[in-house]
Design a protein around this motif. Structure first.
Motif, short mmCIF file in Angstrom:
data_model
loop_
_atom_site.label_atom_id
_atom_site.label_comp_id
_atom_site.label_asym_id
_atom_site.label_seq_id
_atom_site.Cartn_x
_atom_site.Cartn_y
_atom_site.Cartn_z
N ASN A 111 0.78 -1.19 -0.03
CA ASN A 111 -0.10 0.10 -0.11
C ASN A 111 0.86 1.24 -0.02
O ASN A 111 1.71 1.58 0.71
CB ASN A 111 -0.92 0.26 1.23
CG ASN A 111 -2.30 0.26 0.99
OD1 ASN A 111 -2.66 0.38 -0.20
ND2 ASN A 111 -3.15 0.48 1.89
N GLY A 112 0.78 2.07 -1.20
CA GLY A 112 1.36 3.33 -1.05
C GLY A 112 2.86 3.28 -1.46
O GLY A 112 3.52 4.33 -1.54
N THR B 168 -3.69 5.05 -9.00
CA THR B 168 -2.26 5.23 -8.96
C THR B 168 -1.40 4.32 -9.94
O THR B 168 -0.61 3.62 -9.51
CB THR B 168 -1.58 5.30 -7.57
OG1 THR B 168 -2.20 3.76 -7.01
CG2 THR B 168 -2.33 6.29 -6.63
#
Length: 275
Positions: free
Chosen positions: A2-3, A55
């Motif tokens: 995540n991220g 993203t």
């Protein structure tokens, strides 16, 4: 994931696109490093539609061009201060000897020297993203390098040149892992097996038949690279070679530190970086 910021080269189709999609599903910020803008945009749209990830980005780079690699690295640095994962997946197979504008044989340039330069240019970002990983997609090559004729100017055999580029991937991985020891950046190689793709479209008929008969779908083949790229079980593991989830042993030649260092030094000279 995540991220976490990830780059996948050769992500417009085949294995690279499947790896990128897998990372997007895990919540990563995925940068598709592609040579062709139209194909890259199409892959980005497809991955976003399939995963729902907002993203997924595009970074244009031609790994056969040292200038393009430098420009792409500079552009990435403008966008991000850290890099958590670099997957060097892009590769080409050519039926004849083609020389790049830099005067390099195309398979050597695309499959090895471009990824070598890109990785080195992004080392500061990889260190900033520690614990981070470099994953080099390759094959269990046994081809020995002819250092006096790396560009195939004297003798060129297309299968040998491709095999040599895959050997370069292994040698590079091991030397990179040694140089990055205790830096928080791991470097490993992975063999995805035969993958259904357009990679071998210029290969001899027998090789094309072999690939068509025994290759796996990209989504299935991507499971191994994704495991090496993301598994918590491999935290701290560096300088290893995998097939799928299993560690395998490369040839004694690939594991020779003197050969690894020699290739690094030659590659640094050809790419214009400090050794």
């Amino acid at each position: 994931m995540n991220g976490k910021v990830c780059i996948v080269t050769g992500a417009s189709a085949g294995l690279g696109k499947a790896i990128a999609a897998g990372l997007a599903r895990l919540g990563a910020i995925v940068v598709l490093a592609c040579r062709d803008q139209a194909r890259g945009e199409a892959a980005r749209a497809e991955i976003q539609a399939a995963t729902g990830s907002p993203t997924v980005e595009l970074l244009l780079v031609d790994l056969a061009s040292l200038r393009s690699v430098r420009d792409a690295a500079a552009e990435f640095k403008q966008r991000y201060r850290r890099l958590n994962l670099l997957v060097n997946n892009a590769a080409v197979f050519k039926s004849r000897r083609i020389v790049t504008p830099d005067g390099l044989e195309t398979m050597f340039a695309t499959n090895h020297l471009g990824p070598f330069l890109l990785t080195n240019l992004l080392l500061d970002e990889l260190r900033a993203g520690a614990a981070s990983r470099v994953v080099n997609v390759t094959a269990p090559s046994t081809t020995r390098l002819v250092f006096d004729d790396l560009q195939g100017e004297q003798i060129f055999r297309t299968i040998d040149a491709f095999g040599a580029s895959k050997m370069c991937n292994l040698l590079f991985t091991y030397e990179l892992a040694r140089r990055l020891d205790r830096s928080g950046v791991a470097a490993n190689a992975v063999h995805p097996g035969l993958v259904r793709s357009g990679l071998m479209r210029e290969a001899p008929a027998a090789a094309r038949w072999l690939f068509g008969r025994f290759s796996a779908a990209p989504e299935r083949a991507a499971m191994g690279p994704l495991y090496v790229a993301t598994s918590r079980e491999l935290a701290g593991v560096s300088g290893a070679f995998f097939k799928g989830r299993r560690k395998i042993r490369s040839s004694a030649y690939a594991r020779d530190p003197q050969v690894q260092r020699r290739l690094w030094d030659v590659s640094a000279q050809l790419s214009g970086i400090a050794g």
